[in-house]
Design a protein around this motif. Structure first.
Motif, mmCIF file in Angstrom:
data_model
loop_
_atom_site.group_PDB
_atom_site.id
_atom_site.type_symbol
_atom_site.label_atom_id
_atom_site.label_comp_id
_atom_site.label_asym_id
_atom_site.label_seq_id
_atom_site.Cartn_x
_atom_site.Cartn_y
_atom_site.Cartn_z
ATOM 1 N N CYS A 19 25.269 43.237 -28.472
ATOM 2 C CA CYS A 19 24.192 43.951 -27.787
ATOM 3 C C CYS A 19 23.404 42.997 -26.880
ATOM 4 O O CYS A 19 23.075 43.337 -25.743
ATOM 5 C CB CYS A 19 23.272 44.597 -28.814
ATOM 6 N N LEU A 20 23.118 41.793 -27.358
ATOM 7 C CA LEU A 20 22.406 40.814 -26.532
ATOM 8 C C LEU A 20 23.254 40.351 -25.345
ATOM 9 O O LEU A 20 22.739 40.170 -24.240
ATOM 10 C CB LEU A 20 21.991 39.608 -27.380
ATOM 11 N N PHE B 213 25.798 42.025 -23.796
ATOM 12 C CA PHE B 213 25.897 43.086 -22.798
ATOM 13 C C PHE B 213 24.546 43.371 -22.153
ATOM 14 O O PHE B 213 24.484 43.741 -20.983
ATOM 15 C CB PHE B 213 26.492 44.353 -23.414
ATOM 16 N N GLY B 214 23.474 43.177 -22.901
ATOM 17 C CA GLY B 214 22.137 43.319 -22.316
ATOM 18 C C GLY B 214 21.871 42.268 -21.252
ATOM 19 O O GLY B 214 21.311 42.558 -20.204
ATOM 20 N N GLN B 215 22.291 41.040 -21.509
ATOM 21 C CA GLN B 215 22.121 39.964 -20.523
ATOM 22 C C GLN B 215 22.946 40.258 -19.274
ATOM 23 O O GLN B 215 22.471 40.096 -18.154
ATOM 24 C CB GLN B 215 22.534 38.624 -21.138
ATOM 25 N N ILE B 216 24.177 40.693 -19.476
ATOM 26 C CA ILE B 216 25.036 41.009 -18.332
ATOM 27 C C ILE B 216 24.446 42.158 -17.530
ATOM 28 O O ILE B 216 24.349 42.096 -16.301
ATOM 29 C CB ILE B 216 26.461 41.353 -18.809
ATOM 30 N N GLY B 217 24.010 43.196 -18.214
ATOM 31 C CA GLY B 217 23.469 44.358 -17.515
ATOM 32 C C GLY B 217 22.155 44.080 -16.824
ATOM 33 O O GLY B 217 21.942 44.468 -15.677
ATOM 34 N N GLY C 223 17.199 43.917 -26.320
ATOM 35 C CA GLY C 223 18.455 43.809 -27.052
ATOM 36 C C GLY C 223 18.256 43.943 -28.548
ATOM 37 O O GLY C 223 19.041 44.598 -29.239
ATOM 38 N N LEU C 224 17.190 43.327 -29.065
ATOM 39 C CA LEU C 224 16.912 43.436 -30.496
ATOM 40 C C LEU C 224 16.543 44.869 -30.868
ATOM 41 O O LEU C 224 17.050 45.413 -31.857
ATOM 42 C CB LEU C 224 15.790 42.476 -30.889
ATOM 43 N N ILE C 225 15.693 45.490 -30.072
ATOM 44 C CA ILE C 225 15.336 46.893 -30.324
ATOM 45 C C ILE C 225 16.565 47.783 -30.145
ATOM 46 O O ILE C 225 16.796 48.712 -30.927
ATOM 47 C CB ILE C 225 14.188 47.333 -29.394
ATOM 48 N N GLY C 226 17.369 47.474 -29.123
ATOM 49 C CA GLY C 226 18.569 48.252 -28.874
ATOM 50 C C GLY C 226 19.606 48.127 -29.966
ATOM 51 O O GLY C 226 20.480 48.981 -30.096
ATOM 52 N N THR D 264 17.389 32.577 -19.076
ATOM 53 C CA THR D 264 16.847 33.354 -20.185
ATOM 54 C C THR D 264 15.723 34.250 -19.709
ATOM 55 O O THR D 264 14.941 33.897 -18.831
ATOM 56 C CB THR D 264 16.320 32.429 -21.295
ATOM 57 N N ASP D 265 15.678 35.406 -20.306
ATOM 58 C CA ASP D 265 14.651 36.379 -19.994
ATOM 59 C C ASP D 265 14.248 37.038 -21.299
ATOM 60 O O ASP D 265 15.107 37.545 -22.030
ATOM 61 C CB ASP D 265 15.189 37.405 -18.993
ATOM 62 N N TYR D 266 12.963 37.023 -21.606
ATOM 63 C CA TYR D 266 12.507 37.582 -22.872
ATOM 64 C C TYR D 266 12.649 39.098 -22.921
ATOM 65 O O TYR D 266 12.683 39.678 -24.002
ATOM 66 C CB TYR D 266 11.070 37.148 -23.146
ATOM 67 N N ASN D 267 12.738 39.745 -21.775
ATOM 68 C CA ASN D 267 12.982 41.183 -21.768
ATOM 69 C C ASN D 267 14.331 41.499 -22.399
ATOM 70 O O ASN D 267 14.464 42.466 -23.147
ATOM 71 C CB ASN D 267 12.951 41.733 -20.338
ATOM 72 N N VAL D 268 15.336 40.696 -22.086
ATOM 73 C CA VAL D 268 16.676 40.922 -22.634
ATOM 74 C C VAL D 268 16.659 40.747 -24.145
ATOM 75 O O VAL D 268 17.250 41.549 -24.882
ATOM 76 C CB VAL D 268 17.698 39.967 -21.983
#
Length: 144
Positions: A128-129, A131-135, A71-74, A63-67
């Motif tokens: 979105c979350l 694909f954000g984690q994968i990216g 992801g939420l903003i995205g 887990t990473d809080y950046n994602v």
């Protein structure tokens, strides 16, 4: 007595000819120290000296809080664009929440638009979350 004779005369198919179950191993209790029964080892697996090794990472989710934040903003940014008859998906979802809370003890009807907005909004968020984690992890671990 008739019930007891019926219960003893019923046999389970396939277990009648099987050997009796092995006795459970003797183990240590809180009061008495009993010797442990010898366990059989799998001959195809070499002994590792009592240590079990596993290549599976304990922090598999990483887990990473950046994602989560990005992801939420995205998801909130594009879902807040008013493209559905002048309304945004987020606005319609929050408006339907307010309408359903107006008659709170009564649950939403199955034909309510609330369910459509709920499923659509959350599906977009989770995609979105994901694909954000994968990216993000793909970039930090130099997959691409």
């Amino acid at each position: 007595m008739a019930g007891a004779s019926i219960a003893t005369s019923i046999s389970i198919v396939g277990l009648a000819a099987s050997s009796p179950l092995p006795s459970p191993s003797r183990q240590s209790t809180g009061l008495f120290k009993l010797p442990l029964a010898k366990t059989t080892r799998n001959p195809s697996r070499p002994s590792m000296g009592g240590k079990i090794t596993c290549s599976f990472q304990r922090n598999w989710l990483r887990t990473d809080y950046n994602v989560i934040g990005f992801g939420l903003i995205g998801w909130l940014a594009p879902s807040s664009i008013p493209i559905i008859n002048g309304n945004s998906l987020t606005g319609l979802f929050f408006q339907s929440i307010g309408e359903e809370l107006a008659h709170f003890p009564t649950p939403p009807a199955l034909t309510s638009q609330f369910w459509l907005w709920l499923v659509t909004w959350h599906l977009g968020l989770f995609l979105c979350l994901t694909f954000g984690q994968i990216g993000f992890k793909g970039r930090t671990e130099e997959y691409f």
